[in-house]
Design an enzyme around this catalytic site. Sequence first.
Site, PDB file in Angstrom:
ATOM      1  N   LEU A  98       0.843  -1.197   0.000  1.00  0.00           N
ATOM      2  CA  LEU A  98       0.000   0.000   0.000  1.00  0.00           C
ATOM      3  C   LEU A  98       0.878   1.246   0.000  1.00  0.00           C
ATOM      4  O   LEU A  98       1.941   1.265   0.625  1.00  0.00           O
ATOM      5  CB  LEU A  98      -0.910   0.020   1.229  1.00  0.00           C
ATOM      6  CG  LEU A  98      -1.845  -1.173   1.416  1.00  0.00           C
ATOM      7  CD1 LEU A  98      -2.917  -0.842   2.444  1.00  0.00           C
ATOM      8  CD2 LEU A  98      -2.495  -1.609   0.113  1.00  0.00           C
ATOM      9  N   GLY A 143       0.967  -5.298   1.229  1.00  0.00           N
ATOM     10  CA  GLY A 143      -0.053  -5.321   0.172  1.00  0.00           C
ATOM     11  C   GLY A 143       0.439  -5.981  -1.107  1.00  0.00           C
ATOM     12  O   GLY A 143      -0.356  -6.572  -1.860  1.00  0.00           O
ATOM     13  N   ASN A 167       4.404  -7.539   6.661  1.00  0.00           N
ATOM     14  CA  ASN A 167       5.273  -6.907   7.669  1.00  0.00           C
ATOM     15  C   ASN A 167       4.589  -5.765   8.403  1.00  0.00           C
ATOM     16  O   ASN A 167       5.259  -4.899   8.970  1.00  0.00           O
ATOM     17  CB  ASN A 167       6.544  -6.398   6.979  1.00  0.00           C
ATOM     18  CG  ASN A 167       6.242  -5.324   5.945  1.00  0.00           C
ATOM     19  OD1 ASN A 167       5.178  -5.329   5.340  1.00  0.00           O
ATOM     20  ND2 ASN A 167       7.162  -4.401   5.750  1.00  0.00           N
ATOM     21  N   GLU A 168       3.255  -5.726   8.401  1.00  0.00           N
ATOM     22  CA  GLU A 168       2.522  -4.578   8.948  1.00  0.00           C
ATOM     23  C   GLU A 168       2.957  -4.196  10.363  1.00  0.00           C
ATOM     24  O   GLU A 168       3.074  -3.015  10.686  1.00  0.00           O
ATOM     25  CB  GLU A 168       1.012  -4.849   8.930  1.00  0.00           C
ATOM     26  CG  GLU A 168       0.335  -4.634   7.588  1.00  0.00           C
ATOM     27  CD  GLU A 168       0.565  -5.759   6.593  1.00  0.00           C
ATOM     28  OE1 GLU A 168       1.334  -6.705   6.900  1.00  0.00           O
ATOM     29  OE2 GLU A 168      -0.006  -5.697   5.498  1.00  0.00           O
TER      30      GLU A 168
HETATM   31  C1  LIG Z   1      -7.853  -2.561  15.044  1.00  0.00           C
HETATM   32  C2  LIG Z   1      -8.346  -2.435  13.650  1.00  0.00           C
HETATM   33  C3  LIG Z   1      -7.212  -2.367  12.722  1.00  0.00           C
HETATM   34  C4  LIG Z   1      -7.596  -2.028  11.346  1.00  0.00           C
HETATM   35  C5  LIG Z   1      -6.337  -1.705  10.617  1.00  0.00           C
HETATM   36  C6  LIG Z   1      -6.549  -1.414   9.278  1.00  0.00           C
HETATM   37  C7  LIG Z   1      -5.537  -1.117   8.455  1.00  0.00           C
HETATM   38  C8  LIG Z   1      -4.124  -0.863   8.790  1.00  0.00           C
HETATM   39  C9  LIG Z   1      -3.175  -1.703   7.983  1.00  0.00           C
HETATM   40  C10 LIG Z   1      -2.901  -1.149   6.650  1.00  0.00           C
HETATM   41  C11 LIG Z   1      -2.163  -2.145   5.818  1.00  0.00           C
HETATM   42  C12 LIG Z   1      -1.050  -1.847   5.207  1.00  0.00           C
HETATM   43  C13 LIG Z   1      -0.368  -2.790   4.311  1.00  0.00           C
HETATM   44  C14 LIG Z   1       0.784  -2.205   3.528  1.00  0.00           C
HETATM   45  O1  LIG Z   1       0.971  -2.584   2.400  1.00  0.00           O
HETATM   46  S1  LIG Z   1       1.742  -1.040   4.279  1.00  0.00           S
HETATM   47  C15 LIG Z   1       3.127  -0.818   3.192  1.00  0.00           C
HETATM   48  C16 LIG Z   1       4.213  -1.790   3.553  1.00  0.00           C
HETATM   49  N1  LIG Z   1       5.341  -1.615   2.659  1.00  0.00           N
HETATM   50  C17 LIG Z   1       6.585  -1.568   3.089  1.00  0.00           C
HETATM   51  O2  LIG Z   1       6.890  -1.694   4.249  1.00  0.00           O
HETATM   52  C18 LIG Z   1       7.639  -1.352   2.028  1.00  0.00           C
HETATM   53  C19 LIG Z   1       8.404  -0.096   2.287  1.00  0.00           C
HETATM   54  N2  LIG Z   1       9.435   0.076   1.261  1.00  0.00           N
HETATM   55  C20 LIG Z   1      10.610  -0.584   1.288  1.00  0.00           C
HETATM   56  O3  LIG Z   1      10.909  -1.395   2.135  1.00  0.00           O
HETATM   57  C21 LIG Z   1      11.565  -0.274   0.179  1.00  0.00           C
HETATM   58  O4  LIG Z   1      11.179   0.943  -0.415  1.00  0.00           O
HETATM   59  C22 LIG Z   1      11.620  -1.355  -0.927  1.00  0.00           C
HETATM   60  C23 LIG Z   1      10.234  -1.724  -1.457  1.00  0.00           C
HETATM   61  C24 LIG Z   1      12.328  -2.597  -0.364  1.00  0.00           C
HETATM   62  C25 LIG Z   1      12.460  -0.801  -2.114  1.00  0.00           C
HETATM   63  O5  LIG Z   1      13.698  -0.355  -1.641  1.00  0.00           O
HETATM   64  P1  LIG Z   1      14.605   0.576  -2.591  1.00  0.00           P
HETATM   65  O6  LIG Z   1      14.699   0.004  -3.939  1.00  0.00           O
HETATM   66  O7  LIG Z   1      15.884   0.820  -1.837  1.00  0.00           O
HETATM   67  O8  LIG Z   1      13.769   1.929  -2.750  1.00  0.00           O
HETATM   68  P2  LIG Z   1      13.569   3.084  -1.671  1.00  0.00           P
HETATM   69  O9  LIG Z   1      13.370   2.522  -0.326  1.00  0.00           O
HETATM   70  O10 LIG Z   1      14.648   4.079  -1.837  1.00  0.00           O
HETATM   71  O11 LIG Z   1      12.174   3.701  -2.141  1.00  0.00           O
HETATM   72  C26 LIG Z   1      12.075   4.514  -3.306  1.00  0.00           C
HETATM   73  C27 LIG Z   1      11.008   5.552  -3.046  1.00  0.00           C
HETATM   74  O12 LIG Z   1       9.751   4.900  -2.871  1.00  0.00           O
HETATM   75  C28 LIG Z   1       9.173   5.275  -1.617  1.00  0.00           C
HETATM   76  N3  LIG Z   1       8.406   4.164  -1.094  1.00  0.00           N
HETATM   77  C29 LIG Z   1       8.836   2.926  -0.809  1.00  0.00           C
HETATM   78  N4  LIG Z   1       7.835   2.165  -0.378  1.00  0.00           N
HETATM   79  C30 LIG Z   1       6.730   2.933  -0.389  1.00  0.00           C
HETATM   80  C31 LIG Z   1       5.370   2.703  -0.054  1.00  0.00           C
HETATM   81  N5  LIG Z   1       4.900   1.531   0.374  1.00  0.00           N
HETATM   82  N6  LIG Z   1       4.512   3.729  -0.182  1.00  0.00           N
HETATM   83  C32 LIG Z   1       4.902   4.931  -0.618  1.00  0.00           C
HETATM   84  N7  LIG Z   1       6.207   5.198  -0.961  1.00  0.00           N
HETATM   85  C33 LIG Z   1       7.079   4.210  -0.850  1.00  0.00           C
HETATM   86  C34 LIG Z   1      10.365   5.624  -0.763  1.00  0.00           C
HETATM   87  O13 LIG Z   1       9.973   6.440   0.306  1.00  0.00           O
HETATM   88  C35 LIG Z   1      11.240   6.327  -1.753  1.00  0.00           C
HETATM   89  O14 LIG Z   1      10.722   7.636  -1.936  1.00  0.00           O
HETATM   90  P3  LIG Z   1      11.690   8.903  -2.140  1.00  0.00           P
HETATM   91  O15 LIG Z   1      12.461   8.598  -3.393  1.00  0.00           O
HETATM   92  O16 LIG Z   1      10.770  10.065  -2.248  1.00  0.00           O
HETATM   93  O17 LIG Z   1      12.576   8.961  -0.930  1.00  0.00           O
END
Ligand SMILES: CCCCC/C=C\CCC/C=C/CC(=O)SCCNC(=O)CCNC(=O)[C@H](O)C(C)(C)COP(=O)(O)OP(=O)(O)OC[C@H]1O[C@@H](n2cnc3c(N)ncnc32)[C@H](O)[C@@H]1OP(=O)(O)O
Length: 292
Positions: A98, A143, A167-168
């Site tokens: 997400l 996601g 990994n939430e």
């Molecule tokens: C009690 C009732 C409860 C009810 C609860 C209800 C809901 C809550 C739960 C919601 C569920 C959420 C599920 C999800 O999917 S959360 C997202 C989880 N994702 C992650 O943890 C991944 C995070 N990202 C990474 O680990 C890394 O970026 C990577 C995917 C391994 C890639 O690494 P790399 O190639 O080194 O790239 P960068 O790290 O430099 O990233 C480039 C760029 O992209 C931005 N970014 C990365 N991931 C995301 C993302 N998920 N969303 C938005 N943006 C992302 C990152 O910040 C960089 O941006 P900048 O270039 O601007 O710095």
Amino acid sequence: MALAAGRAMLMRSGVRLGTQAAARGGNGARRFMNHRVVVEPNTVPGVAVIKFKNPPVNSLTLEFLTEFVICLEKLENDKTFRGVVLTSDCPGIFSAGLDLREMCGKNPAHYAEYWRAVQEMWLKVYLSNLVLVAAINGTSPAGGCLIALSCDYRVLADNPRYRMGLNETLLGLVVPFWFKDTLVNTIGHRASERALQLGLLFPPAEALQLGMVDQVVPEDQVQSTALSVMTQWLAIPDHVRQLTKNMIRKATADHLIKHQEADIQNFINFISRDSIQKSLQVYLENLKQKKH
Ligand SMILES: CCCCC/C=C\CCC/C=C/CC(=O)SCCNC(=O)CCNC(=O)[C@H](O)C(C)(C)COP(=O)(O)OP(=O)(O)OC[C@H]1O[C@@H](n2cnc3c(N)ncnc32)[C@H](O)[C@@H]1OP(=O)(O)O
């Protein structure tokens, strides 16, 4: 219905459907192109390849989710297609899950719209009449992992840098019950208890051992393996396979459908908390910091 809602959502978010283009590829196949999702018919008859193309990390933005659902819906309605391979156009990343920016610093109306789009995407993938094979050619947390888990079969690239899992908890988030159900249905109760509480991201060998993926193959063979697996699945007549799939998955999907509005409200309440907003901001900041 979902298509109409999706179109409305695209309009609201400023995406023009008129920008969709159709072109002919080298083999004469028709190739549909949106901004963020590319759909290519393949050499295997009846099979399309959907490539996620939302750089840098294929995060699931509102626009991406909408385009993805519309693409799947179009393929389902086009009787020439019986199967779809899902893969990524972003090197080394299947999907970062997400989009954290959709869940940070926005208002409740936005959170509601976003969460409904996430729900609709999952229902569309999970209950698809098509055979869906995930060709996971990169890292796939949260996601992104959910999308893969919702397919019928998963082929993962044998690259120790790639990680897959929900990994939430590492982000300070509670995993939604239907994410949990999807994992439990795939790897079982005990393995899910551990994986979800610890927010574990598994390298390919462990993902295979757990049953999170069905096959691990050399990186350059992910798509070809997915296509040959598809041939095996398409040997089964559609109607019996679809009825069987529906029988197995219906209860899990119905659980969300029945509680869809409450789930949206829970999401809004949860994500709007100051403590959760702070956690997400810190997590995003840490992603930025790790570059320096
Ligand atoms: C009690 C009732 C409860 C009810 C609860 C209800 C809901 C809550 C739960 C919601 C569920 C959420 C599920 C999800 O999917 S959360 C997202 C989880 N994702 C992650 O943890 C991944 C995070 N990202 C990474 O680990 C890394 O970026 C990577 C995917 C391994 C890639 O690494 P790399 O190639 O080194 O790239 P960068 O790290 O430099 O990233 C480039 C760029 O992209 C931005 N970014 C990365 N991931 C995301 C993302 N998920 N969303 C938005 N943006 C992302 C990152 O910040 C960089 O941006 P900048 O270039 O601007 O710095």
